[in-house]
Design a protein around this motif. Structure first.
Motif, PDB file in Angstrom:
ATOM      1  N   LEU A 198      -4.469  90.324  32.273  1.00 38.11           N
ATOM      2  CA  LEU A 198      -5.589  91.261  32.150  1.00 38.11           C
ATOM      3  C   LEU A 198      -6.504  91.193  33.372  1.00 38.11           C
ATOM      4  O   LEU A 198      -7.525  91.879  33.434  1.00 38.11           O
ATOM      5  CB  LEU A 198      -6.396  90.955  30.883  1.00 38.11           C
ATOM      6  N   GLY A 199      -6.154  90.347  34.327  1.00 36.49           N
ATOM      7  CA  GLY A 199      -6.907  90.293  35.580  1.00 36.49           C
ATOM      8  C   GLY A 199      -8.158  89.431  35.526  1.00 36.49           C
ATOM      9  O   GLY A 199      -9.042  89.570  36.363  1.00 36.49           O
ATOM     10  N   TRP A 200      -8.252  88.542  34.553  1.00 40.18           N
ATOM     11  CA  TRP A 200      -9.423  87.669  34.485  1.00 40.18           C
ATOM     12  C   TRP A 200      -9.467  86.747  35.693  1.00 40.18           C
ATOM     13  O   TRP A 200      -8.423  86.318  36.188  1.00 40.18           O
ATOM     14  CB  TRP A 200      -9.367  86.806  33.238  1.00 40.18           C
ATOM     15  N   PRO A 201     -10.687  86.382  36.134  1.00 41.22           N
ATOM     16  CA  PRO A 201     -10.790  85.377  37.193  1.00 41.22           C
ATOM     17  C   PRO A 201     -10.267  84.033  36.685  1.00 41.22           C
ATOM     18  O   PRO A 201     -10.328  83.743  35.490  1.00 41.22           O
ATOM     19  CB  PRO A 201     -12.291  85.299  37.485  1.00 41.22           C
ATOM     20  N   GLY A 202      -9.752  83.234  37.620  1.00 46.21           N
ATOM     21  CA  GLY A 202      -9.107  81.964  37.272  1.00 46.21           C
ATOM     22  C   GLY A 202      -9.973  81.052  36.429  1.00 46.21           C
ATOM     23  O   GLY A 202      -9.487  80.397  35.506  1.00 46.21           O
ATOM     24  N   ASP A 203     -11.276  81.026  36.719  1.00 45.88           N
ATOM     25  CA  ASP A 203     -12.148  80.097  36.002  1.00 45.88           C
ATOM     26  C   ASP A 203     -12.271  80.481  34.523  1.00 45.88           C
ATOM     27  O   ASP A 203     -12.259  79.628  33.645  1.00 45.88           O
ATOM     28  CB  ASP A 203     -13.526  80.083  36.655  1.00 45.88           C
ATOM     29  N   ARG A 204     -12.377  81.787  34.258  1.00 44.45           N
ATOM     30  CA  ARG A 204     -12.516  82.214  32.863  1.00 44.45           C
ATOM     31  C   ARG A 204     -11.206  81.973  32.105  1.00 44.45           C
ATOM     32  O   ARG A 204     -11.215  81.527  30.953  1.00 44.45           O
ATOM     33  CB  ARG A 204     -12.902  83.696  32.810  1.00 44.45           C
ATOM     34  N   ALA A 205     -10.089  82.233  32.784  1.00 41.47           N
ATOM     35  CA  ALA A 205      -8.785  81.986  32.171  1.00 41.47           C
ATOM     36  C   ALA A 205      -8.605  80.493  31.886  1.00 41.47           C
ATOM     37  O   ALA A 205      -8.022  80.108  30.865  1.00 41.47           O
ATOM     38  CB  ALA A 205      -7.669  82.499  33.081  1.00 41.47           C
ATOM     39  N   ALA A 206      -9.160  79.656  32.793  1.00 37.49           N
ATOM     40  CA  ALA A 206      -9.056  78.203  32.602  1.00 37.49           C
ATOM     41  C   ALA A 206      -9.839  77.773  31.361  1.00 37.49           C
ATOM     42  O   ALA A 206      -9.386  76.905  30.604  1.00 37.49           O
ATOM     43  CB  ALA A 206      -9.571  77.467  33.832  1.00 37.49           C
ATOM     44  N   GLY A 207     -11.004  78.369  31.144  1.00 42.10           N
ATOM     45  CA  GLY A 207     -11.812  78.056  29.962  1.00 42.10           C
ATOM     46  C   GLY A 207     -11.069  78.419  28.683  1.00 42.10           C
ATOM     47  O   GLY A 207     -11.064  77.661  27.701  1.00 42.10           O
ATOM     48  N   LEU A 208     -10.411  79.564  28.708  1.00 43.56           N
ATOM     49  CA  LEU A 208      -9.623  80.002  27.549  1.00 43.56           C
ATOM     50  C   LEU A 208      -8.463  79.029  27.296  1.00 43.56           C
ATOM     51  O   LEU A 208      -8.163  78.683  26.150  1.00 43.56           O
ATOM     52  CB  LEU A 208      -9.093  81.423  27.810  1.00 43.56           C
ATOM     53  N   TYR A 209      -7.830  78.591  28.397  1.00 41.34           N
ATOM     54  CA  TYR A 209      -6.731  77.625  28.286  1.00 41.34           C
ATOM     55  C   TYR A 209      -7.205  76.343  27.597  1.00 41.34           C
ATOM     56  O   TYR A 209      -6.546  75.830  26.678  1.00 41.34           O
ATOM     57  CB  TYR A 209      -6.190  77.325  29.685  1.00 41.34           C
ATOM     58  N   MET A 210      -8.400  75.850  28.037  1.00 42.11           N
ATOM     59  CA  MET A 210      -8.964  74.632  27.437  1.00 42.11           C
ATOM     60  C   MET A 210      -9.188  74.831  25.932  1.00 42.11           C
ATOM     61  O   MET A 210      -8.863  73.963  25.129  1.00 42.11           O
ATOM     62  CB  MET A 210     -10.312  74.291  28.092  1.00 42.11           C
ATOM     63  N   ALA A 211      -9.754  75.975  25.590  1.00 41.68           N
ATOM     64  CA  ALA A 211     -10.014  76.255  24.164  1.00 41.68           C
ATOM     65  C   ALA A 211      -8.695  76.283  23.397  1.00 41.68           C
ATOM     66  O   ALA A 211      -8.600  75.762  22.277  1.00 41.68           O
ATOM     67  CB  ALA A 211     -10.750  77.582  24.021  1.00 41.68           C
ATOM     68  N   GLY A 212      -7.644  76.869  24.017  1.00 43.13           N
ATOM     69  CA  GLY A 212      -6.335  76.931  23.364  1.00 43.13           C
ATOM     70  C   GLY A 212      -5.791  75.539  23.063  1.00 43.13           C
ATOM     71  O   GLY A 212      -5.228  75.302  21.989  1.00 43.13           O
ATOM     72  N   LEU A 213      -6.016  74.619  23.988  1.00 42.06           N
ATOM     73  CA  LEU A 213      -5.473  73.264  23.837  1.00 42.06           C
ATOM     74  C   LEU A 213      -6.044  72.529  22.626  1.00 42.06           C
ATOM     75  O   LEU A 213      -5.452  71.561  22.153  1.00 42.06           O
ATOM     76  CB  LEU A 213      -5.765  72.431  25.101  1.00 42.06           C
ATOM     77  N   ILE A 214      -7.216  72.987  22.147  1.00 46.04           N
ATOM     78  CA  ILE A 214      -7.846  72.280  21.021  1.00 46.04           C
ATOM     79  C   ILE A 214      -8.290  73.239  19.915  1.00 46.04           C
ATOM     80  O   ILE A 214      -9.117  72.878  19.079  1.00 46.04           O
ATOM     81  CB  ILE A 214      -9.069  71.458  21.508  1.00 46.04           C
ATOM     82  N   HIS A 215      -7.697  74.443  19.882  1.00 44.99           N
ATOM     83  CA  HIS A 215      -8.247  75.440  18.961  1.00 44.99           C
ATOM     84  C   HIS A 215      -8.094  75.048  17.490  1.00 44.99           C
ATOM     85  O   HIS A 215      -8.840  75.520  16.647  1.00 44.99           O
ATOM     86  CB  HIS A 215      -7.635  76.835  19.217  1.00 44.99           C
ATOM     87  N   ASP A 216      -7.148  74.167  17.179  1.00 42.16           N
ATOM     88  CA  ASP A 216      -6.953  73.762  15.781  1.00 42.16           C
ATOM     89  C   ASP A 216      -7.499  72.367  15.499  1.00 42.16           C
ATOM     90  O   ASP A 216      -7.108  71.740  14.512  1.00 42.16           O
ATOM     91  CB  ASP A 216      -5.456  73.819  15.425  1.00 42.16           C
ATOM     92  N   VAL A 217      -8.420  71.893  16.365  1.00 44.50           N
ATOM     93  CA  VAL A 217      -8.944  70.533  16.192  1.00 44.50           C
ATOM     94  C   VAL A 217      -9.531  70.330  14.796  1.00 44.50           C
ATOM     95  O   VAL A 217      -9.488  69.223  14.240  1.00 44.50           O
ATOM     96  CB  VAL A 217      -9.989  70.185  17.284  1.00 44.50           C
ATOM     97  N   GLY A 218     -10.038  71.399  14.189  1.00 40.92           N
ATOM     98  CA  GLY A 218     -10.645  71.286  12.860  1.00 40.92           C
ATOM     99  C   GLY A 218      -9.658  70.856  11.783  1.00 40.92           C
ATOM    100  O   GLY A 218     -10.060  70.428  10.691  1.00 40.92           O
ATOM    101  N   LYS A 219      -8.370  70.935  12.065  1.00 45.55           N
ATOM    102  CA  LYS A 219      -7.367  70.530  11.074  1.00 45.55           C
ATOM    103  C   LYS A 219      -7.421  69.028  10.808  1.00 45.55           C
ATOM    104  O   LYS A 219      -6.823  68.543   9.841  1.00 45.55           O
ATOM    105  CB  LYS A 219      -5.965  70.954  11.524  1.00 45.55           C
TER     106      LYS A 219
END
Ligand SMILES: [Fe+2]
Length: 351
Positions: A198-219
């Motif tokens: 979608l053309g996001w800048p690298g830094d914003r995509a990196a933040g999303l990646y970090m969130a993905g790595l722990i998105h189910d931490v609440g389990k």
């Protein structure tokens, strides 16, 4: 006080002119020929040289050329005994400040020397300012370099801290629920790929990646038996599992990430039409990051094996998000995600 060097082979002129200029407030030295003038000039700084033009051995013109070479900022005034306008004009063309015809008058010499001294003083000042400016610029550059270096160090340290925090968080939930381990990583990779498409800048995509790595931490807050239970879940069990979005938010909300990671985690099960959980947010109220996570999460979950059903494959998964395109899932995220698989730009197996 300007420093004047008088060069003349006639002793009486050296003496008379020297005394006159000293009384006018100048510091004066004298030389009887060009050779000693050059020696004196090499030893001490002068502002103005007044030289006779006709002297034995080295002439005033030759002295002028030597001074232009050795001390180009010193102003030279030529004195000529026979007023040949041609020689005087040549001297000025060759870099002399001005010329005086003998016999020189008091007014003439005072005016000419004062002008030459003033020009030299201005030149000195210009030189001093240029040097100071250069020094100042160098200082600034050094400061900028130092600050940049410090910032880079701090940034690298912060990046390490963030990654360490994410990794520790991921490890905790993965040790609790084996199905979550690979799932979080695959969702993170797919979500980042969608963002990049979608053309996001690298830094914003990196933040999303970090969130993905722990998105189910609440389990971590859901008993392992419930998470890995084969077969259908009861209404209560489903509601229990759904609390993982808020639990994840509560675990992460106090960590000062440079991205709203806790909020992305809380919203990853929200759906565009408000049918998601935990808050039932709609459309643009859902973070774009969370909308991408929702797509990536759904595709990964459907394409792989789960305790309660066999793997369905990418085809079925893409069908599912397309069915929900616009109603449940962000259309841009759906299109980008489908394109990534169909153009073989992404695979869960890639490393
Ligand atoms: Fe989830």
């Amino acid at each position: 006080m300007s420093r004047i060097l008088i060069v003349d082979d006639e002793r009486s002129i050296r003496f008379t002119l020297g005394e006159f200029l000293r009384k006018a407030g100048y510091e004066v030295e004298t030389a009887e020929d060009a050779a000693s003038a050059l020696r004196i000039l090499g030893e001490r700084p002068f502002d103005v040289v007044i030289t006779d033009i006709i002297m034995p051995r080295i002439t005033g013109m030759e002295l002028l050329y030597a001074i232009r070479e050795a001390a180009p900022r010193v102003q030279v005034i030529i004195m000529t005994g026979e007023p040949t306008a041609e020689t005087a004009a040549q001297a000025v063309r060759d870099g002399a400040f001005d010329y005086l015809f003998k016999p020189i008058t008091k007014d003439g010499v005072l005016r000419t020397v004062a002008n030459a001294a003033k020009i030299k003083a201005l030149d000195d000042e210009r030189e001093r300012l240029a040097a100071a400016n250069l020094e100042y610029q160098k200082g600034l550059e050094r400061q900028v370099d130092m600050r940049t270096e410090e910032l880079r160090g701090a940034e690298a340290a912060l990046q390490k801290t963030i990654e360490g925090t994410i990794q520790a968080t991921a490890l905790i939930v993965e040790s609790h629920d084996p199905y979550t381990a690979g799932h979080q990583q695959r969702v993170a990779r797919l979500a980042r790929a969608v963002a990049e498409r979608l053309g996001w800048p690298g830094d914003r995509a990196a933040g999303l990646y970090m969130a993905g790595l722990i998105h189910d931490v609440g389990k971590i807050g859901i008993p392992a038996e419930v998470l890995s239970k084969p077969g259908r879940l009861s209404k209560n069990e489903i509601n229990f599992i759904r609390t993982h979005a808020d639990i994840g938010f509560n675990i992460l909300r106090t960590i000062a990430f440079p991205w709203p990671i806790a909020e992305m985690v809380r919203q990853h099960h929200e759906r565009l039409d408000g049918s998601g959980y935990p808050a039932g947010l709609k459309g643009p109220d859902i973070l774009f990051e969370a909308r991408i996570l929702a797509v990536a999460d759904t595709v990964e979950a459907m394409s792989g094996y789960r305790p309660y059903r066999p793997a369905l494959g990418i085809g079925k998964a893409l069908e599912e998000i397309r069915r929900g395109r616009g109603a449940l899932f962000d259309p841009e995220a759906v299109d980008a995600c489908a394109a990534l698989f169909e153009e073989r730009k992404f695979s869960f197996e890639d490393k």
